[in-house]
Write a protein that holds these residues in place. Sequence first.
Motif, short mmCIF file in Angstrom:
data_model
loop_
_atom_site.label_atom_id
_atom_site.label_comp_id
_atom_site.label_asym_id
_atom_site.label_seq_id
_atom_site.Cartn_x
_atom_site.Cartn_y
_atom_site.Cartn_z
N ASP A 54 0.86 -1.18 0.00
CA ASP A 54 0.00 0.00 0.00
C ASP A 54 0.90 1.23 0.00
O ASP A 54 1.61 1.50 0.97
CB ASP A 54 -0.90 0.00 1.23
CG ASP A 54 -1.79 1.23 1.32
OD1 ASP A 54 -1.73 2.10 0.42
OD2 ASP A 54 -2.53 1.34 2.31
N MET A 55 0.88 1.97 -1.10
CA MET A 55 1.73 3.15 -1.24
C MET A 55 0.93 4.45 -1.18
O MET A 55 1.43 5.50 -1.55
CB MET A 55 2.51 3.05 -2.56
CG MET A 55 3.45 1.85 -2.58
SD MET A 55 4.50 1.77 -4.03
CE MET A 55 5.48 3.26 -3.85
N SER A 56 -0.30 4.37 -0.68
CA SER A 56 -1.14 5.57 -0.64
C SER A 56 -0.57 6.66 0.26
O SER A 56 -0.87 7.84 0.07
CB SER A 56 -2.57 5.21 -0.21
OG SER A 56 -2.57 4.63 1.09
N GLY A 57 0.28 6.29 1.21
CA GLY A 57 0.89 7.28 2.09
C GLY A 57 2.25 7.76 1.65
O GLY A 57 2.89 8.57 2.32
N VAL A 58 2.72 7.28 0.49
CA VAL A 58 4.05 7.66 0.00
C VAL A 58 3.93 8.95 -0.82
O VAL A 58 3.18 9.02 -1.78
CB VAL A 58 4.68 6.53 -0.86
CG1 VAL A 58 6.03 6.96 -1.42
CG2 VAL A 58 4.81 5.26 -0.03
N ASP A 59 4.71 9.96 -0.42
CA ASP A 59 4.66 11.23 -1.15
C ASP A 59 5.88 11.45 -2.04
O ASP A 59 5.90 12.38 -2.85
CB ASP A 59 4.47 12.41 -0.19
CG ASP A 59 5.50 12.44 0.92
OD1 ASP A 59 6.62 11.93 0.74
OD2 ASP A 59 5.17 12.98 1.99
N TYR A 60 6.89 10.59 -1.91
CA TYR A 60 8.08 10.69 -2.76
C TYR A 60 8.84 9.37 -2.72
O TYR A 60 8.92 8.72 -1.68
CB TYR A 60 9.02 11.82 -2.28
CG TYR A 60 10.28 11.91 -3.10
CD1 TYR A 60 10.28 12.57 -4.32
CD2 TYR A 60 11.45 11.32 -2.66
CE1 TYR A 60 11.43 12.64 -5.09
CE2 TYR A 60 12.62 11.39 -3.42
CZ TYR A 60 12.59 12.05 -4.63
OH TYR A 60 13.73 12.11 -5.39
N ILE A 61 9.39 8.97 -3.86
CA ILE A 61 10.24 7.79 -3.92
C ILE A 61 11.36 8.08 -4.92
O ILE A 61 11.11 8.60 -6.01
CB ILE A 61 9.43 6.53 -4.32
CG1 ILE A 61 10.30 5.27 -4.27
CG2 ILE A 61 8.77 6.69 -5.67
CD1 ILE A 61 9.52 3.97 -4.38
N ASP A 62 12.61 7.80 -4.51
CA ASP A 62 13.72 8.08 -5.42
C ASP A 62 14.08 6.82 -6.21
O ASP A 62 13.43 5.78 -6.08
CB ASP A 62 14.92 8.66 -4.67
CG ASP A 62 15.61 7.68 -3.73
OD1 ASP A 62 15.26 6.48 -3.73
OD2 ASP A 62 16.51 8.12 -2.99
N SER A 63 15.11 6.90 -7.02
CA SER A 63 15.47 5.79 -7.90
C SER A 63 15.87 4.54 -7.13
O SER A 63 15.64 3.42 -7.60
CB SER A 63 16.59 6.21 -8.86
OG SER A 63 17.74 6.58 -8.12
N SER A 64 16.46 4.70 -5.95
CA SER A 64 16.84 3.52 -5.17
C SER A 64 15.59 2.79 -4.68
O SER A 64 15.56 1.56 -4.65
CB SER A 64 17.75 3.89 -4.00
OG SER A 64 17.11 4.81 -3.15
N GLY A 65 14.55 3.52 -4.33
CA GLY A 65 13.28 2.89 -3.93
C GLY A 65 12.64 2.17 -5.09
O GLY A 65 12.12 1.05 -4.95
N LEU A 66 12.67 2.78 -6.26
CA LEU A 66 12.15 2.12 -7.46
C LEU A 66 12.94 0.85 -7.75
O LEU A 66 12.37 -0.17 -8.13
CB LEU A 66 12.20 3.06 -8.66
CG LEU A 66 11.25 4.25 -8.66
CD1 LEU A 66 11.51 5.14 -9.87
CD2 LEU A 66 9.82 3.81 -8.60
N GLY A 67 14.25 0.92 -7.56
CA GLY A 67 15.10 -0.24 -7.79
C GLY A 67 14.74 -1.41 -6.88
O GLY A 67 14.74 -2.57 -7.30
N VAL A 68 14.42 -1.11 -5.63
CA VAL A 68 14.01 -2.16 -4.69
C VAL A 68 12.73 -2.82 -5.17
O VAL A 68 12.60 -4.05 -5.17
CB VAL A 68 13.82 -1.59 -3.26
CG1 VAL A 68 13.16 -2.61 -2.35
CG2 VAL A 68 15.14 -1.12 -2.68
N LEU A 69 11.76 -2.01 -5.61
CA LEU A 69 10.49 -2.55 -6.09
C LEU A 69 10.69 -3.40 -7.34
O LEU A 69 10.09 -4.47 -7.47
CB LEU A 69 9.50 -1.42 -6.36
CG LEU A 69 9.01 -0.66 -5.13
CD1 LEU A 69 8.15 0.53 -5.55
CD2 LEU A 69 8.25 -1.58 -4.19
#
Length: 101
Positions: free
Chosen positions: A46-61
């Motif tokens: 559930d990412m409804s509370g996420v207001d920012y994600i950087d490239s490292s976060g995208l990489g984890v996903l």
Amino acid sequence: MKQEYNVTDNKVKISLAGSMYVEDAAVFRERLMDYANKGHKLFHIDMSGVDYIDSSGLGVLVSLHKMALQKGGELALYGLRGVVKELFELTRLIRVFDIRQ
């Protein structure tokens, strides 16, 4: 970044809130790999509370998505909104991930 984990019916349900930067992504990766190493392969985030994600976060996903698919599992993302949703659209990751409401 706030991270909450719950396992129900062998499905790892994760609720994220706040901004995900490099440091947060490293912690997130470790927790997810712990679950994966224990045999879990179904992840709902559930990412409804996420207001920012950087490239490292995208990489984890992306890494988790690939690993889950290889094991016959799934990674589903819920509640993308605002800047985070725009980022997924711009990077065309909206076509890669199972995005649900």
